[in-house]
Design an enzyme around this catalytic site. Structure first.
Site, PDB file in Angstrom:
ATOM      1  N   CYS A   1      14.430 -12.242   5.485  1.00  0.00           N
ATOM      2  CA  CYS A   1      15.847 -12.432   4.683  1.00  0.00           C
ATOM      3  C   CYS A   1      15.326 -12.127   3.263  1.00  0.00           C
ATOM      4  O   CYS A   1      16.270 -11.819   2.368  1.00  0.00           O
ATOM      5  CB  CYS A   1      17.084 -13.767   4.847  1.00  0.00           C
ATOM      6  SG  CYS A   1      15.500 -14.696   3.676  1.00  0.00           S
TER       7      CYS A   1
ATOM      8  N   CYS B   1      21.426 -16.969   0.510  1.00  0.00           N
ATOM      9  CA  CYS B   1      19.946 -16.520   0.750  1.00  0.00           C
ATOM     10  C   CYS B   1      18.800 -16.922  -0.406  1.00  0.00           C
ATOM     11  O   CYS B   1      17.884 -17.341   0.280  1.00  0.00           O
ATOM     12  CB  CYS B   1      19.805 -15.341   1.070  1.00  0.00           C
ATOM     13  SG  CYS B   1      20.212 -14.212  -0.582  1.00  0.00           S
TER      14      CYS B   1
END
Lengths: 131, 395
Positions: free
Chosen positions: A35, A104
């Site tokens: 990520c 995120c």
């Protein structure tokens, strides 16, 4: 208009509390390279207060600013208070985060909570042994 | 503070000579090139002059140039238009793993419409093996599209070799030359392709002007229906100022190509050699020789690209990155992953794309500021901490 607020830029360019704590009372790690963001939080606890909070972060400007802000918010707070710090508070304190970064990169609260849980878990274990 | 623009793959600057030829069409020569009265004359002449200039840049005939609004539109037009025009023959497409999203996503859209898609892999340098294209071709293949050079890693593909294979099989071959046209020699006859996309904003022309070269006789279905502009293949009143600017930019690119390439290659080679030496734990991405002249791309270990980009920006330097955080889609570059890089390394992607205005001093400055930026971010990085601990433990 710049992508990041002045507050985010300030915390990114001059992050507070970067580093590690030797023999920390708790450690919390979140994220992964897929990520793009990884954060490790270290805490020192004294009399139920966060005496010291430090972090190391791999990630974008937002991730670094979030880590810095969380460390600043958490330092000096009781464990209970620190457990209440959430992603929304962090984003607000930073003057907002770009929409796509909110999920995120806004993992600092999670990393901090993990460090506190790590501390509480260890403490429980110790107390168990002492009984 | 010094200002150094090293993001020419995003867009180049617009040359003053280019801007100048555009101005009349934003002023007194505002007419519609399709008009039959006097007002249409000057814009129509500008359009046809630009068509000739663009054709000359790529060794083509003027009547084979279709003006579009961008490289993205040209790629959409080629992939969708050529595939749809031939769907009675077959419904299979071959593209590479590292195409620009305007090709990749066009192909994905066709997949939803019932086409089948084969993606050809690349090696660790980002290069396609023509034999892999041969293996991917089927009886029902109606289009092959492989980019001339990849903007992220600078790798220049063996297009002429691939074209020999597509010719053997009589399959139309499109190449996305947005990164190369106006930057390195591009000749449609030497490349042997059937369609080629280019964009003005990559060679010191304006945004909003692109072109698709289509070999005479190649079938395409229009994406924009309406009037008979561009020979009925691309309807809509033409963006005359931008197209006129594209023509001038194409002419200047053709005249100065060698000189620009020489200059950029020298500066780029300095970055490729001196930057890794200055910071350590850096991998050059792409091929060292088969690469665009002004293109230097790296993956810096243990740190993330966007944070490097932002810190360089604070020092007045503009670059780009293929990290997840940099992309709005929050995915690491599909190009770097296709080359076999780990997610961790791909996140450290940083890309310097030089332009004709850059000087040796600009490169000195970048090499001077980079080490402290990398060091600061590494001091913050848990990955670097793990690496140094492991190093100590091992010794």
């Amino acid at each position: 208009m710049p992508v990041y607020s002045d507050k985010v830029m300030d915390h990114f360019m001059n992050p507070r509390n970067v580093g590690e704590i030797e023999d920390p009372d708790g450690v919390g790690e979140v994220g992964n390279p897929v990520c793009g963001d990884m954060m490790t939080f270290y805490i020192r606890v004294k009399d139920g207060y966060l005496e010291d909070v430090k972090f190391k972060t791999f990630g974008c400007g937002a991730a670094i600013a979030v880590s810095s802000m969380v460390s600043e918010l958490a330092k000096g707070k009781t464990l209970e208070e620190a457990m209440k710090i959430d992603a929304h508070t962090v984003a607000e304190e930073l003057g907002g985060l770009p929409k796509n970064k909110f999920h995120c990169s806004n993992l600092g609260d999670e990393a901090l909570h993990k460090a506190i849980q790590d501390y509480l878990g260890k403490k429980k274990q110790k107390e168990g042994k002492n009984d | 503070m010094r200002k150094v623009y090293l993001d020419n793959s995003a867009t180049t600057s617009v040359l003053a000579e280019v801007r100048e030829v555009m101005m009349p069409y934003l002023g007194e020569s505002f007419g519609n090139p399709s008009s039959l009265h006097d007002w249409g004359d000057s814009p129509r002449e500008a359009l046809e002059a630009a068509r000739e200039q663009v054709a000359q840049l790529i060794g083509a005939k003027a009547e084979e140039i279709i003006f579009t609004a961008s490289g993205t539109e040209s790629n959409n037009f080629a992939v969708k238009g050529m595939a749809l025009a031939q769907q009675s023959k077959g419904k299979h497409l071959v593209i590479s793993d590292i195409e620009h999203f305007s090709v990749m996503h066009s192909a994905r859209t066709l997949e939803k419409l019932g086409f089948e898609l084969t993606l050809v892999p690349v090696d660790k340098y980002g290069l396609v093996d023509p034999e892999d294209v041969r293996r991917a071709i089927r009886k029902d293949t109606v289009l092959v599209s492989v980019m001339h050079a990849n903007g992220e890693v600078g790798a220049v593909q063996p297009i002429a070799e691939i074209a020999r294979i597509t010719k053997e099989h009589n399959i139309p071959f499109h190449t996305d030359a947005v990164a190369t046209a106006g930057t390195i020699p591009v000749d449609v006859k030497q490349l042997g392709v059937d369609a080629l996309s280019l964009a003005a904003s990559q060679f010191y022309g304006p945004k909003g002007a692109g072109a698709l070269w289509l070999r005479r006789g190649v079938r395409i279905m229009p994406l924009l229906d309406g009037g008979v502009q561009e020979g009925g293949r691309r309807a809509g009143t033409e963006n005359v100022p931008a197209i006129a600017g594209m023509g001038k930019a194409a002419e200047l690119a053709r005249l100065h190509l060698d000189e620009r390439m020489r200059k950029l290659t020298v500066l780029r080679n300095r970055l490729l050699v001196e930057l890794p030496a200055a910071i350590g734990h850096v991998a050059v991405t792409g091929h060292t020789e088969q690469r665009l002249p002004g293109h230097a791309s790296f993956c810096v270990e243990f740190i993330e690209g966007e944070s490097m980009l932002m810190m360089l920006n604070s020092k007045g330097v503009a670059v780009s990155s293929g990290s997840s955080c940099t992309s709005r889609a929050l995915k690491a570059s599909h190009v770097l992953l296709a080359m076999g890089l780990s997610h961790e390394l791909a996140q450290g992607s940083i890309l310097f794309t030089l332009g004709i205005d850059n000087t040796a001093e600009d490169i000195n400055y970048v090499i001077e500021v980079m080490p402290s930026i990398v060091d600061r971010l590494r001091q913050m990085s848990p990955l670097y901490a793990k690496f140094t601990r492991a190093g100590k433990g091992g010794s």
